[in-house]
Design a protein around this motif. Structure first.
Motif, PDB file in Angstrom:
ATOM      1  N   UNK A  68      29.510 -54.715  17.022  1.00 32.74           N
ATOM      2  CA  UNK A  68      28.537 -54.205  16.042  1.00 32.74           C
ATOM      3  C   UNK A  68      27.443 -55.244  15.804  1.00 32.74           C
ATOM      4  N   UNK A  69      27.818 -56.515  15.703  1.00 33.16           N
ATOM      5  CA  UNK A  69      26.849 -57.587  15.518  1.00 33.16           C
ATOM      6  C   UNK A  69      25.880 -57.655  16.703  1.00 33.16           C
ATOM      7  N   UNK A  70      26.403 -57.579  17.933  1.00 36.12           N
ATOM      8  CA  UNK A  70      25.542 -57.589  19.114  1.00 36.12           C
ATOM      9  C   UNK A  70      24.613 -56.377  19.117  1.00 36.12           C
ATOM     10  N   UNK A  71      25.157 -55.226  18.741  1.00 35.70           N
ATOM     11  CA  UNK A  71      24.343 -54.008  18.699  1.00 35.70           C
ATOM     12  C   UNK A  71      23.207 -54.152  17.687  1.00 35.70           C
ATOM     13  N   UNK A  72      23.514 -54.642  16.502  1.00 30.70           N
ATOM     14  CA  UNK A  72      22.475 -54.797  15.473  1.00 30.70           C
ATOM     15  C   UNK A  72      21.398 -55.786  15.908  1.00 30.70           C
ATOM     16  N   UNK A  73      21.800 -56.873  16.550  1.00 28.28           N
ATOM     17  CA  UNK A  73      20.811 -57.832  17.079  1.00 28.28           C
ATOM     18  C   UNK A  73      19.942 -57.163  18.134  1.00 28.28           C
ATOM     19  N   UNK A  74      20.561 -56.373  19.006  1.00 30.40           N
ATOM     20  CA  UNK A  74      19.804 -55.648  20.035  1.00 30.40           C
ATOM     21  C   UNK A  74      18.823 -54.673  19.400  1.00 30.40           C
ATOM     22  N   UNK A  75      19.279 -53.937  18.416  1.00 28.58           N
ATOM     23  CA  UNK A  75      18.485 -52.876  17.803  1.00 28.58           C
ATOM     24  C   UNK A  75      17.306 -53.420  17.021  1.00 28.58           C
ATOM     25  N   UNK A  76      17.495 -54.538  16.337  1.00 26.75           N
ATOM     26  CA  UNK A  76      16.467 -55.027  15.426  1.00 26.75           C
ATOM     27  C   UNK A  76      15.797 -56.320  15.871  1.00 26.75           C
ATOM     28  N   UNK A  77      15.918 -56.641  17.143  1.00 27.19           N
ATOM     29  CA  UNK A  77      15.338 -57.909  17.625  1.00 27.19           C
ATOM     30  C   UNK A  77      13.925 -57.730  18.176  1.00 27.19           C
ATOM     31  N   UNK A  78      13.213 -56.798  17.719  1.00 26.08           N
ATOM     32  CA  UNK A  78      11.835 -56.725  18.163  1.00 26.08           C
ATOM     33  C   UNK A  78      11.460 -55.388  18.555  1.00 26.08           C
TER      34      UNK A  78
END
Length: 105
Positions: A95-105
């Motif tokens: 979930x943490x990796x997904x959130x970073x992917x989703x909101x990283x730009x």
């Protein structure tokens, strides 16, 4: 995976039942695709993971999308352990990796 039910155009799992690592990764992979992840036929080398060969091609395709976007999720003994129930820590990492992917730009 047998615990998933088709519901209109999506999949879901039952919150009171355990979820396998593969079920969780497939759910996240489908979400990645819906949110614009590259749905190409790029190949990911899963040869180090001895238990991935048994998976069908459609499942390996979603697993490839997951691996390309969020990284691998195997163990130190070169296994993905797809039928093992996912732990809270593993789910939190995904979930943490997904959130970073989703909101990283």
């Amino acid at each position: 995976p047998q615990d998933f039910e088709l519901l209109s155009k999506g999949y879901y799992f039952y919150p009171d039942q355990p979820v396998t690592r593969l079920q969780f990764i497939l759910a996240v992979s489908r979400l990645l695709v819906q949110l614009g992840a590259n749905n190409s036929m790029a190949r990911v080398d899963f040869s180090p993971y001895k238990d991935v060969e048994m998976l069908d091609s459609q499942t390996r395709r979603y697993l490839s999308i997951y691996a390309m976007e969020l990284g691998y999720g195997g163990t130190t003994d070169s296994k993905l352990n797809p039928d093992q129930y996912i732990t809270k820590a593993e789910a939190a990492t995904i979930i943490n990796r997904f959130l970073k992917w989703r909101y990283s730009g």
